[in-house]
Scaffold this motif. Structure first.
Motif, PDB file in Angstrom:
ATOM      1  N   GLY A 108      -8.084  10.556   0.905  1.00  0.00           N
ATOM      2  CA  GLY A 108      -8.102   8.862   0.590  1.00  0.00           C
ATOM      3  C   GLY A 108      -8.436   8.219   1.746  1.00  0.00           C
ATOM      4  N   TYR A 109      -8.608   6.826   1.540  1.00  0.00           N
ATOM      5  CA  TYR A 109      -8.561   5.996   2.908  1.00  0.00           C
ATOM      6  C   TYR A 109      -8.082   4.602   2.387  1.00  0.00           C
ATOM      7  CZ  TYR A 109     -12.311   3.877  -0.418  1.00  0.00           C
ATOM      8  OH  TYR A 109     -12.721   3.261  -1.334  1.00  0.00           O
ATOM      9  N   ILE A 110      -7.874   3.969   3.545  1.00  0.00           N
ATOM     10  CA  ILE A 110      -7.309   2.540   3.387  1.00  0.00           C
ATOM     11  C   ILE A 110      -8.267   1.512   4.250  1.00  0.00           C
ATOM     12  CG2 ILE A 110      -5.591   0.767   3.460  1.00  0.00           C
ATOM     13  CD1 ILE A 110      -3.617   3.113   3.584  1.00  0.00           C
ATOM     14  N   GLY A 111      -8.993   0.718   3.625  1.00  0.00           N
ATOM     15  CA  GLY A 111     -10.083  -0.147   4.466  1.00  0.00           C
ATOM     16  C   GLY A 111      -9.479  -1.663   4.372  1.00  0.00           C
ATOM     17  N   PHE A 112      -9.776  -2.201   5.777  1.00  0.00           N
ATOM     18  CA  PHE A 112      -9.161  -3.593   5.976  1.00  0.00           C
ATOM     19  C   PHE A 112     -10.452  -4.369   6.476  1.00  0.00           C
ATOM     20  CE2 PHE A 112      -5.306  -1.012   6.837  1.00  0.00           C
ATOM     21  CZ  PHE A 112      -4.615  -1.422   5.985  1.00  0.00           C
ATOM     22  N   LEU A 113     -10.354  -5.651   6.088  1.00  0.00           N
ATOM     23  CA  LEU A 113     -11.293  -6.752   6.269  1.00  0.00           C
ATOM     24  C   LEU A 113     -10.474  -7.903   6.787  1.00  0.00           C
ATOM     25  CD1 LEU A 113     -13.552  -6.342   3.256  1.00  0.00           C
ATOM     26  CD2 LEU A 113     -14.125  -5.749   5.365  1.00  0.00           C
ATOM     27  N   GLY A 114     -11.193  -8.753   7.673  1.00  0.00           N
ATOM     28  CA  GLY A 114     -10.258  -9.823   8.184  1.00  0.00           C
ATOM     29  C   GLY A 114     -10.567 -11.155   7.094  1.00  0.00           C
ATOM     30  N   GLY A 115      -9.673 -11.610   7.239  1.00  0.00           N
ATOM     31  CA  GLY A 115      -9.581 -13.025   6.231  1.00  0.00           C
ATOM     32  C   GLY A 115      -9.518 -14.208   6.919  1.00  0.00           C
ATOM     33  N   LYS A 116      -8.535 -15.214   6.429  1.00  0.00           N
ATOM     34  CA  LYS A 116      -8.590 -16.547   6.931  1.00  0.00           C
ATOM     35  C   LYS A 116      -7.569 -16.456   8.352  1.00  0.00           C
ATOM     36  CE  LYS A 116      -9.482 -18.764   2.356  1.00  0.00           C
ATOM     37  NZ  LYS A 116      -8.737 -19.370   1.321  1.00  0.00           N
ATOM     38  N   GLY A 117      -7.923 -17.297   9.200  1.00  0.00           N
ATOM     39  CA  GLY A 117      -6.897 -17.519  10.180  1.00  0.00           C
ATOM     40  C   GLY A 117      -6.627 -16.335  10.926  1.00  0.00           C
TER      41      GLY A 117
ATOM     42  N   ILE B  54       1.013  -1.332  -0.044  1.00  0.00           N
ATOM     43  CA  ILE B  54      -0.086   0.026  -0.015  1.00  0.00           C
ATOM     44  C   ILE B  54       1.029   1.232  -0.016  1.00  0.00           C
ATOM     45  CG2 ILE B  54      -1.769   1.227   1.461  1.00  0.00           C
ATOM     46  CD1 ILE B  54      -2.623  -1.549   2.485  1.00  0.00           C
ATOM     47  N   GLU B  55       0.666   2.090  -0.981  1.00  0.00           N
ATOM     48  CA  GLU B  55       1.547   3.193  -1.124  1.00  0.00           C
ATOM     49  C   GLU B  55       0.584   4.444  -1.352  1.00  0.00           C
ATOM     50  OE1 GLU B  55       4.757   3.826  -0.592  1.00  0.00           O
ATOM     51  OE2 GLU B  55       5.359   1.572  -0.342  1.00  0.00           O
ATOM     52  N   LEU B  56       0.517   5.365  -0.604  1.00  0.00           N
ATOM     53  CA  LEU B  56      -0.096   6.597  -0.635  1.00  0.00           C
ATOM     54  C   LEU B  56       0.910   7.814  -0.362  1.00  0.00           C
ATOM     55  CD1 LEU B  56      -3.471   5.593   0.733  1.00  0.00           C
ATOM     56  CD2 LEU B  56      -3.058   5.933  -1.344  1.00  0.00           C
ATOM     57  N   GLU B  57       0.529   8.996  -1.021  1.00  0.00           N
ATOM     58  CA  GLU B  57       1.224  10.146  -0.708  1.00  0.00           C
ATOM     59  C   GLU B  57       1.359  10.556   0.637  1.00  0.00           C
ATOM     60  OE1 GLU B  57       0.582  13.380  -3.550  1.00  0.00           O
ATOM     61  OE2 GLU B  57      -0.042  12.171  -4.983  1.00  0.00           O
ATOM     62  N   MET B  58       2.270  10.806   1.398  1.00  0.00           N
ATOM     63  CA  MET B  58       2.483  11.068   2.718  1.00  0.00           C
ATOM     64  C   MET B  58       1.588  12.381   3.106  1.00  0.00           C
ATOM     65  SD  MET B  58       3.844   8.564   4.215  1.00  0.00           S
ATOM     66  CE  MET B  58       4.278   8.956   5.783  1.00  0.00           C
ATOM     67  N   SER B  59       1.719  13.335   2.105  1.00  0.00           N
ATOM     68  CA  SER B  59       1.018  14.655   2.461  1.00  0.00           C
ATOM     69  C   SER B  59      -0.600  14.665   2.287  1.00  0.00           C
ATOM     70  CB  SER B  59       1.605  15.662   1.261  1.00  0.00           C
ATOM     71  OG  SER B  59       1.233  15.152  -0.217  1.00  0.00           O
ATOM     72  N   LYS B  60      -0.952  13.527   1.855  1.00  0.00           N
ATOM     73  CA  LYS B  60      -2.465  13.605   1.855  1.00  0.00           C
ATOM     74  C   LYS B  60      -3.097  13.040   3.231  1.00  0.00           C
ATOM     75  CE  LYS B  60      -3.105  12.567  -3.141  1.00  0.00           C
ATOM     76  NZ  LYS B  60      -3.954  13.065  -3.764  1.00  0.00           N
ATOM     77  N   ARG B  61      -4.287  13.771   3.542  1.00  0.00           N
ATOM     78  CA  ARG B  61      -5.035  13.451   4.628  1.00  0.00           C
ATOM     79  C   ARG B  61      -5.779  12.006   4.446  1.00  0.00           C
ATOM     80  NH1 ARG B  61      -5.241  13.745   9.909  1.00  0.00           N
ATOM     81  NH2 ARG B  61      -6.951  14.555  10.728  1.00  0.00           N
ATOM     82  N   LEU B  62      -5.588  10.975   5.100  1.00  0.00           N
ATOM     83  CA  LEU B  62      -6.182   9.714   5.289  1.00  0.00           C
ATOM     84  C   LEU B  62      -6.950   9.262   6.157  1.00  0.00           C
ATOM     85  CD1 LEU B  62      -2.770   8.111   3.897  1.00  0.00           C
ATOM     86  CD2 LEU B  62      -4.708   8.944   2.541  1.00  0.00           C
ATOM     87  N   CYS B  63      -7.839   8.294   5.879  1.00  0.00           N
ATOM     88  CA  CYS B  63      -8.427   7.376   7.081  1.00  0.00           C
ATOM     89  C   CYS B  63      -8.055   5.923   7.033  1.00  0.00           C
ATOM     90  CB  CYS B  63      -9.824   7.885   7.420  1.00  0.00           C
ATOM     91  SG  CYS B  63     -10.874   7.215   5.865  1.00  0.00           S
ATOM     92  N   LEU B  64      -8.094   5.482   8.069  1.00  0.00           N
ATOM     93  CA  LEU B  64      -7.739   3.847   8.095  1.00  0.00           C
ATOM     94  C   LEU B  64      -8.847   3.236   8.694  1.00  0.00           C
ATOM     95  CD1 LEU B  64      -4.127   4.031   9.339  1.00  0.00           C
ATOM     96  CD2 LEU B  64      -4.830   3.975   7.267  1.00  0.00           C
ATOM     97  N   ILE B  65      -9.631   2.468   7.995  1.00  0.00           N
ATOM     98  CA  ILE B  65     -11.079   1.937   8.338  1.00  0.00           C
ATOM     99  C   ILE B  65     -11.068   0.482   8.665  1.00  0.00           C
ATOM    100  CG2 ILE B  65     -13.470   1.458   7.611  1.00  0.00           C
ATOM    101  CD1 ILE B  65     -12.919   3.492   5.327  1.00  0.00           C
ATOM    102  N   ASP B  66     -11.276   0.123   9.872  1.00  0.00           N
ATOM    103  CA  ASP B  66     -11.566  -1.233  10.262  1.00  0.00           C
ATOM    104  C   ASP B  66     -12.910  -1.772   9.886  1.00  0.00           C
ATOM    105  OD1 ASP B  66     -11.632  -3.788  11.738  1.00  0.00           O
ATOM    106  OD2 ASP B  66     -11.894  -2.877  13.766  1.00  0.00           O
ATOM    107  N   GLY B  67     -12.671  -2.377   8.698  1.00  0.00           N
ATOM    108  CA  GLY B  67     -14.053  -2.490   8.181  1.00  0.00           C
ATOM    109  C   GLY B  67     -14.852  -3.603   8.436  1.00  0.00           C
ATOM    110  N   ASP B  68     -14.516  -4.608   9.107  1.00  0.00           N
ATOM    111  CA  ASP B  68     -15.643  -5.692   9.642  1.00  0.00           C
ATOM    112  C   ASP B  68     -16.737  -5.249   9.983  1.00  0.00           C
ATOM    113  OD1 ASP B  68     -13.608  -7.664   8.507  1.00  0.00           O
ATOM    114  OD2 ASP B  68     -12.812  -7.967  10.539  1.00  0.00           O
TER     115      ASP B  68
END
Length: 198
Positions: free
Chosen positions: A67-76, A3-17
């Motif tokens: 921008g945002y980065i969203g995550f979802l739980g997978g296997k294990g 995952i690469e995004l510009e450091m200068s951008k305002r982001l959110c990180l989403i715990d998506g489950d």
């Protein structure tokens, strides 16, 4: 996964489950709901529309980011290798269209599925690279992360300072977590934890 995004951008990180559990129809109605004619049947199309609505109207509308980065739980999950009691007794059943809704978050919204860890772990890891990002979550475990937090369920904001995050982390080490069935050092004695780290 890179995952690469510009450091200068305002982001959110989403715990998506949690989005899946908020939107996908519940499989069991209470007696009162049945009595009053409540209907929890949704079509696949309605479920996916609900996902889109939740992301746009309950999250992105409020966080005002580039921008945002969203995550979802997978296997294990590595925690299950450490103790059999982790989340013991929780049902493995999923509501209708749960997998389809999960895939929709990946395909349309670019969420990332992470294996062997939880989505909240991925948020914490990603925060080390983007420490100014807004943390979008409902899980209380993320109180262990320093930063600005947004809870879309109640539309509440809070800022967790470094000392507060460290305190919450070490308190959980001592007390454990009853909801996840993780034992602490002294069996959930919060008073003892407060004396030790307070």
């Amino acid at each position: 996964m890179t995952i690469e995004l510009e450091m200068s951008k305002r982001l959110c990180l989403i715990d998506g489950d949690f989005i899946l559990w908020k939107v996908c129809p519940n499989t069991v109605l209470t007696e009162t709901e049945v009595m009053y004619g409540v209907n929890n049947v949704k079509t696949l199309e309605e479920t996916l529309q609900g996902i889109d609505w939740y992301v746009t109207e309950k999250i992105l509308k409020y966080v005002n980011v580039d921008g945002y980065i969203g995550f979802l739980g997978g296997k294990g999950n590595f925690r299950k290798l450490l103790t059999n009691s982790y989340k013991e007794g929780r049902s493995e059943d999923r509501p209708p269209f749960f997998q389809e809704a999960k895939q929709h978050l990946v395909d349309k919204w670019g969420f990332h599925i992470v294996d062997n860890i939880e989505s909240e772990d991925a948020v914490g890891i990603c925060l080390t690279k983007y420490p100014e990002a807004i943390i979008v979550r409902v899980d209380h475990d993320l109180d262990q992360l320093e930063g600005v937090h947004f809870n879309p369920t109640n539309l509440q904001w809070k800022t967790i300072l470094k000392d507060e995050a460290i305190y919450t982390f070490w308190r959980s080490m001592i007390t454990g977590c009853t909801s996840d069935k993780v034992k602490g050092i002294v069996n959930n004695r919060k008073g003892f934890a407060d004396k030790v780290i307070g």
